[in-house]
Write a protein that holds these residues in place. Structure first.
Motif, short mmCIF file in Angstrom:
data_model
loop_
_atom_site.label_atom_id
_atom_site.label_comp_id
_atom_site.label_asym_id
_atom_site.label_seq_id
_atom_site.Cartn_x
_atom_site.Cartn_y
_atom_site.Cartn_z
N GLU A 406 17.19 -3.63 1.57
CA GLU A 406 16.39 -4.70 0.98
C GLU A 406 16.31 -4.57 -0.54
N SER A 407 15.80 -5.61 -1.20
CA SER A 407 15.69 -5.60 -2.66
C SER A 407 14.58 -4.63 -3.10
N PRO A 408 14.64 -4.16 -4.37
CA PRO A 408 13.58 -3.28 -4.87
C PRO A 408 12.20 -3.94 -4.73
N GLN A 409 12.13 -5.26 -4.95
CA GLN A 409 10.83 -5.95 -4.84
C GLN A 409 10.29 -5.86 -3.41
N ALA A 410 11.19 -6.01 -2.45
CA ALA A 410 10.75 -5.97 -1.05
C ALA A 410 10.23 -4.57 -0.71
N ILE A 411 10.89 -3.55 -1.25
CA ILE A 411 10.43 -2.17 -0.99
C ILE A 411 9.08 -1.93 -1.67
N ASP A 412 8.93 -2.46 -2.88
CA ASP A 412 7.63 -2.36 -3.58
C ASP A 412 6.52 -3.01 -2.76
N GLU A 413 6.80 -4.23 -2.29
CA GLU A 413 5.77 -4.97 -1.54
C GLU A 413 5.40 -4.24 -0.25
N PHE A 414 6.43 -3.69 0.42
CA PHE A 414 6.18 -2.95 1.65
C PHE A 414 5.27 -1.75 1.37
N ASN A 415 5.56 -1.03 0.29
CA ASN A 415 4.77 0.17 -0.02
C ASN A 415 3.34 -0.19 -0.44
N GLU A 416 3.20 -1.33 -1.08
CA GLU A 416 1.84 -1.78 -1.43
C GLU A 416 1.02 -2.04 -0.17
N ARG A 417 1.66 -2.72 0.78
CA ARG A 417 0.95 -3.01 2.03
C ARG A 417 0.67 -1.71 2.79
N LEU A 418 1.64 -0.80 2.71
CA LEU A 418 1.49 0.48 3.39
C LEU A 418 0.30 1.26 2.82
N LEU A 419 0.16 1.21 1.50
CA LEU A 419 -0.94 1.95 0.85
C LEU A 419 -2.29 1.45 1.35
N ILE A 420 -2.43 0.13 1.39
CA ILE A 420 -3.72 -0.44 1.83
C ILE A 420 -3.98 -0.07 3.29
N ALA A 421 -2.93 -0.15 4.10
CA ALA A 421 -3.08 0.18 5.52
C ALA A 421 -3.43 1.66 5.69
N LEU A 422 -2.84 2.51 4.88
CA LEU A 422 -3.13 3.95 4.97
C LEU A 422 -4.59 4.21 4.61
N GLN A 423 -5.05 3.57 3.54
CA GLN A 423 -6.44 3.78 3.11
C GLN A 423 -7.40 3.31 4.20
N ARG A 424 -7.08 2.22 4.86
CA ARG A 424 -7.98 1.71 5.89
C ARG A 424 -7.90 2.54 7.16
N ASP A 425 -6.73 3.14 7.40
CA ASP A 425 -6.57 4.01 8.56
C ASP A 425 -7.49 5.22 8.45
N GLY A 426 -7.52 5.82 7.24
CA GLY A 426 -8.53 6.85 6.97
C GLY A 426 -8.13 8.29 7.20
N SER A 427 -6.95 8.56 7.79
CA SER A 427 -6.60 9.97 8.02
C SER A 427 -6.20 10.66 6.72
N SER A 428 -5.51 9.92 5.83
CA SER A 428 -5.12 10.44 4.50
C SER A 428 -5.38 9.34 3.49
N TYR A 429 -5.54 9.72 2.23
CA TYR A 429 -5.80 8.71 1.19
C TYR A 429 -4.89 8.97 -0.01
N LEU A 430 -4.14 7.95 -0.41
CA LEU A 430 -3.32 8.00 -1.63
C LEU A 430 -3.78 6.91 -2.55
N SER A 431 -3.42 6.99 -3.84
CA SER A 431 -3.60 5.85 -4.72
C SER A 431 -2.21 5.39 -5.16
N ASN A 432 -2.13 4.60 -6.19
CA ASN A 432 -0.84 3.98 -6.55
C ASN A 432 -0.61 4.02 -8.05
N THR A 433 0.63 3.84 -8.42
CA THR A 433 0.94 3.63 -9.82
C THR A 433 2.25 2.86 -9.91
N THR A 434 2.64 2.53 -11.13
CA THR A 434 3.92 1.88 -11.36
C THR A 434 4.71 2.74 -12.32
#
Ligand SMILES: Cc1ncc(COP(=O)(O)O)c(C=O)c1O
Length: 473
Positions: A406-434
């Motif tokens: 997939e395109s770099p943008q698609a991978i970025d978008e996937f990881n953004e959604r993954l981050l939010i889902a991870l935070q809501r899941d609650g077992s581990s917590y990461l933040s983000n940067t660019t």
């Protein structure tokens, strides 16, 4: 309630200790975070203006049933977001005692022993960093205030002209430096953002080029900021080289060590900080890598009299009379605040109680966790590193097989959604940067409870949560 009996104080204390023991005892079983809303929390808090009091058990119940479950659990071993310390039980007791004494560390006569303890502890910090014996400073609320105090001092020391002042910092520098420049009237536009290399360290060729261009334009370069651990990737700028450039152009050298500088206690990282002790000032955060609870930052000046020239003020209502030099000491001469909490107590209790040896081991173990994560990521083909690991920060992203083409943008978008889902899941917590225009999952190991196993769990959590996301991107 306002003036409880000794029996009441003891009962309240026992209830608080019981709650704290239960909370810290099963911390690993809590979720770091979860899905929650402002509305839900407000709905749980009684908003009626309290004309009559409530008993202590009622207050503690709100803390137990609303405040704890609706907080991010910063002491959890898999809280990897931002630059977040876990706090320690020892420091929680220190804060309690400091508030019980309610010392106000303005001048020596206001709090003789607490002021001596702060001076002693500041001197230990000075020794940890390797500064000369004359260096000194004070505790402040955090890295932001430490950076502000240092930049104010730099301007005072170097400002001998009405021409435009210029300061220099890499593009990876924390925004509190630019904020300090704005607040001090230096101007955001006079902070020159210097390019970084592929390790996210300042490029000294670009630094020199920018200084030369400004000199040629008739501006006055006055300060260079070096990072001892950038907030994005943990990069440590080449401090010896920056000192040499600062000398060449007569610049003040400030180091922002808010995140990273205490890693000097870890043998495997010490070499990165060579030259640190030659800085004119340094900002530090014991409430980051000394594991202490907020708030406690620290600023050290190589020549404290420069800070005195910046901050000392005289007024009849604060004039010190009838004291010898040692006892006439005033912290307000070295920083922006007048009333100051007894922050030194928790730093002193930690250094004295734990000792540098164990602290160094804990920091070493945090570094090992970040390096281990990097080795796991490099060994797998469903994750990739976005920056090299220098200290305990790791930046990476998840690229499961279905995304590889997939395109770099698609991978970025996937990881953004993954981050939010991870935070809501609650077992581990990461933040983000660019980084380099690409989204990155960002973690920082800053907890003495975190183990190598937690790094494996983090990757497993990401894989598990990723599978719950829609596959279309
Ligand atoms: C490198 C750096 N500088 C400054 C700060 C600001 O520190 P504080 O939040 O203690 O004000 C931070 C915070 O994360 C930081 O990482």
């Amino acid at each position: 309630m306002l003036d409880p009996s000794t029996d009441e104080i003891r009962n309240w204390g026992n209830s608080v200790i019981q709650l704290m023991t239960n909370y810290l005892g099963d911390l690993r079983d809590h979720r770091v975070y979860g899905r929650m809303s402002s509305r839900e929390i407000r709905g749980r808090l009684d908003s009626t203006l309290p004309t009559h009091g409530t008993d202590f058990d009622g207050l503690l119940k709100v803390f137990r049933e609303t405040i704890i479950p609706f907080s991010r659990q910063n002491a959890h071993p898999r809280m990897f977001g931002y630059v977040q310390s876990p706090g320690t039980a020892l420091a929680a007791f220190a804060d309690l005692l400091a508030s019980a004494l309610n010392a106000n560390l303005t001048v020596w006569r206001s709090a003789p022993a607490p002021v001596e303890l702060e001076r002693l502890t500041i001197d230990w910090v000075r020794q940890i960093l390797g500064f000369n014996a004359e260096a000194g400073g004070l505790f402040v609320s955090g890295g932001s205030m430490a950076n502000l105090a240092a930049i104010a001092t730099a301007r005072q020391a170097k400002n001998r002209s009405s021409a435009r002042l210029r300061m220099y910092a890499s593009s990876e520098t924390h925004f509190t430096i630019a904020k300090a420049a704005a607040l001090l009237g230096i101007g955001l536009e006079n902070v020159r953002h210097v390019a970084v290399d592929k390790h996210f360290k300042i490029r000294t060729d670009d630094l020199v080029a920018k200084i030369n261009a400004d000199v040629e334009a008739g501006d006055i370069p006055f300060c260079v900021v070096a990072n001892a651990g950038t907030v994005n990737t943990g990069a440590v700028d080449p401090l010896v080289e920056i000192r040499e450039i600062a000398n060449r152009f007569q610049l003040w050298m400030h180091v922002d060590g808010s995140y990273g500088a205490f890693a000097v206690l870890a043998k495997s990282a010490r070499g990165l900080f060579a030259g640190l002790e030659q800085a004119d000032s340094i900002a530090l955060d014991p409430h980051k890598w000394l594991y202490l609870p907020v708030d406690v930052g620290c600023v050290i000046y190589r020549a404290p009299e420069t800070a005195q020239a910046t901050f000392a003020h005289d007024a009849e209502y604060t004039r010190i009379i009838g004291e010898e030099a040692d006892e006439a000491f005033a912290f307000w001469d070295y920083g922006p605040e007048l009333s100051r909490r007894f922050r030194a107590l928790k730093v002193w209790m930690l250094l004295k109680g734990v000792g540098l040896h164990s602290l160094g081991e804990a920091i070493e173990s945090n570094l090992a966790c970040a390096r281990y994560l990097e080795s796991l990521v490099r060994a797998r083909n469903d994750f990739e590193m976005v920056a090299p690991v220098e200290l305990s920060i790791f930046c990476f992203r998840h690229v499961p097989s279905h995304l590889r083409s997939e395109s770099p943008q698609a991978i970025d978008e996937f990881n953004e959604r993954l981050l939010i889902a991870l935070q809501r899941d609650g077992s581990s917590y990461l933040s983000n940067t660019t980084l380099g225009g690409r989204f990155a999952l960002r973690g920082c190991v800053l907890n003495y409870r975190t183990t190598l196993r937690d790094m494996e769990i983090l990757l497993d959590d990401l894989r598990r949560v990723a599978k719950t996301l829609p596959t279309s991107v």
